[in-house]
Design a protein around this motif. Structure first.
Motif, mmCIF file in Angstrom:
data_model
loop_
_atom_site.group_PDB
_atom_site.id
_atom_site.type_symbol
_atom_site.label_atom_id
_atom_site.label_comp_id
_atom_site.label_asym_id
_atom_site.label_seq_id
_atom_site.Cartn_x
_atom_site.Cartn_y
_atom_site.Cartn_z
ATOM 1 N N ALA A 125 -12.498 -9.029 -4.733
ATOM 2 C CA ALA A 125 -12.919 -9.825 -3.573
ATOM 3 C C ALA A 125 -12.295 -9.301 -2.278
ATOM 4 O O ALA A 125 -12.988 -9.159 -1.267
ATOM 5 C CB ALA A 125 -12.552 -11.292 -3.782
ATOM 6 N N LEU A 126 -10.997 -9.011 -2.313
ATOM 7 C CA LEU A 126 -10.336 -8.531 -1.095
ATOM 8 C C LEU A 126 -10.808 -7.133 -0.713
ATOM 9 O O LEU A 126 -10.919 -6.820 0.469
ATOM 10 C CB LEU A 126 -8.815 -8.563 -1.247
ATOM 11 N N SER A 127 -11.126 -6.326 -1.704
ATOM 12 C CA SER A 127 -11.668 -5.000 -1.416
ATOM 13 C C SER A 127 -13.030 -5.115 -0.742
ATOM 14 O O SER A 127 -13.294 -4.474 0.272
ATOM 15 C CB SER A 127 -11.786 -4.192 -2.708
ATOM 16 N N LYS A 128 -13.857 -5.975 -1.294
ATOM 17 C CA LYS A 128 -15.226 -6.126 -0.797
ATOM 18 C C LYS A 128 -15.289 -6.842 0.548
ATOM 19 O O LYS A 128 -16.010 -6.429 1.455
ATOM 20 C CB LYS A 128 -16.051 -6.893 -1.842
ATOM 21 N N HIS A 129 -14.535 -7.927 0.693
ATOM 22 C CA HIS A 129 -14.686 -8.791 1.868
ATOM 23 C C HIS A 129 -13.655 -8.558 2.975
ATOM 24 O O HIS A 129 -13.901 -8.930 4.124
ATOM 25 C CB HIS A 129 -14.659 -10.258 1.445
ATOM 26 N N ALA A 130 -12.513 -7.961 2.618
ATOM 27 C CA ALA A 130 -11.478 -7.751 3.634
ATOM 28 C C ALA A 130 -11.084 -6.282 3.759
ATOM 29 O O ALA A 130 -10.162 -5.956 4.502
ATOM 30 C CB ALA A 130 -10.246 -8.597 3.301
ATOM 31 N N ASN A 131 -11.771 -5.430 3.006
ATOM 32 C CA ASN A 131 -11.530 -3.988 3.048
ATOM 33 C C ASN A 131 -10.067 -3.652 2.775
ATOM 34 O O ASN A 131 -9.472 -2.798 3.436
ATOM 35 C CB ASN A 131 -11.983 -3.409 4.387
ATOM 36 N N ILE A 132 -9.482 -4.346 1.788
ATOM 37 C CA ILE A 132 -8.094 -4.104 1.400
ATOM 38 C C ILE A 132 -8.103 -3.296 0.106
ATOM 39 O O ILE A 132 -8.763 -3.674 -0.869
ATOM 40 C CB ILE A 132 -7.322 -5.427 1.216
ATOM 41 N N ASN A 133 -7.374 -2.204 0.115
ATOM 42 C CA ASN A 133 -7.295 -1.338 -1.048
ATOM 43 C C ASN A 133 -6.793 -2.141 -2.254
ATOM 44 O O ASN A 133 -5.767 -2.825 -2.158
ATOM 45 C CB ASN A 133 -6.335 -0.181 -0.733
ATOM 46 N N PRO A 134 -7.496 -2.069 -3.389
ATOM 47 C CA PRO A 134 -7.075 -2.816 -4.585
ATOM 48 C C PRO A 134 -5.644 -2.527 -5.029
ATOM 49 O O PRO A 134 -4.968 -3.415 -5.559
ATOM 50 C CB PRO A 134 -8.079 -2.376 -5.654
ATOM 51 N N VAL A 135 -5.152 -1.317 -4.776
ATOM 52 C CA VAL A 135 -3.768 -0.982 -5.137
ATOM 53 C C VAL A 135 -2.799 -1.841 -4.328
ATOM 54 O O VAL A 135 -1.779 -2.311 -4.855
ATOM 55 C CB VAL A 135 -3.491 0.529 -4.919
ATOM 56 N N ILE A 136 -3.114 -2.070 -3.062
ATOM 57 C CA ILE A 136 -2.264 -2.926 -2.208
ATOM 58 C C ILE A 136 -2.259 -4.350 -2.752
ATOM 59 O O ILE A 136 -1.205 -4.963 -2.925
ATOM 60 C CB ILE A 136 -2.758 -2.921 -0.737
ATOM 61 N N THR A 137 -3.457 -4.874 -3.041
ATOM 62 C CA THR A 137 -3.563 -6.242 -3.564
ATOM 63 C C THR A 137 -2.789 -6.368 -4.862
ATOM 64 O O THR A 137 -2.025 -7.326 -5.054
ATOM 65 C CB THR A 137 -5.039 -6.625 -3.787
ATOM 66 N N SER A 138 -2.969 -5.410 -5.759
ATOM 67 C CA SER A 138 -2.285 -5.446 -7.050
ATOM 68 C C SER A 138 -0.767 -5.410 -6.874
ATOM 69 O O SER A 138 -0.034 -6.158 -7.533
ATOM 70 C CB SER A 138 -2.747 -4.268 -7.912
ATOM 71 N N THR A 139 -0.296 -4.569 -5.983
ATOM 72 C CA THR A 139 1.144 -4.440 -5.743
ATOM 73 C C THR A 139 1.727 -5.740 -5.200
ATOM 74 O O THR A 139 2.765 -6.217 -5.677
ATOM 75 C CB THR A 139 1.433 -3.274 -4.774
ATOM 76 N N VAL A 140 1.053 -6.320 -4.204
ATOM 77 C CA VAL A 140 1.543 -7.576 -3.618
ATOM 78 C C VAL A 140 1.480 -8.685 -4.664
ATOM 79 O O VAL A 140 2.417 -9.487 -4.802
ATOM 80 C CB VAL A 140 0.750 -7.947 -2.344
ATOM 81 N N TRP A 141 0.401 -8.734 -5.459
ATOM 82 C CA TRP A 141 0.262 -9.754 -6.506
ATOM 83 C C TRP A 141 1.437 -9.638 -7.495
ATOM 84 O O TRP A 141 2.058 -10.645 -7.849
ATOM 85 C CB TRP A 141 -1.074 -9.578 -7.232
#
Length: 102
Positions: free
Chosen positions: A35-51
């Protein structure tokens, strides 16, 4: 702390906030990354790391959250199976009724 460090911290804080929003919608980590990759253009690696960092800091919360997700998934699978069985039963009884009418 330079302006680059400050903007990086702000970016990470924004990603954290968006992850928290995903959690409110009961998304898994993978769903959130997508969702963040698609809608906020956030690299999935960043999201995964923060998660993962949030999981480390809030271990009990995430254990309960994931258990709730697993319970929810199991209930959903059970409900889906029950619906399929009902459809099959309804279908076979209506075809039986049709044969009886002939």
């Amino acid at each position: 702390m330079g302006s680059s460090d400050n903007s990086s911290a702000q970016y990470i804080h924004m990603v954290q906030h968006l992850i928290e929003e995903c959690i409110l919608f009961k998304m898994s980590r993978e769903e959130c990354m997508e969702a963040l990759s698609k809608h906020a253009n956030i690299n999935p690696v960043i999201t995964s790391t923060v998660w993962k960092e949030l999981e480390k800091e809030n271990k009990e919360f995430f254990e309960a959250y994931m258990k709730g997700k697993d319970d929810e998934r199991a209930a959903s699978e059970t409900e889906t199976t029950q619906r399929i069985h009902k459809i099959i039963l309804d279908s076979s009884s209506s075809s039986k009724d049709t044969k009886d009418d002939e």
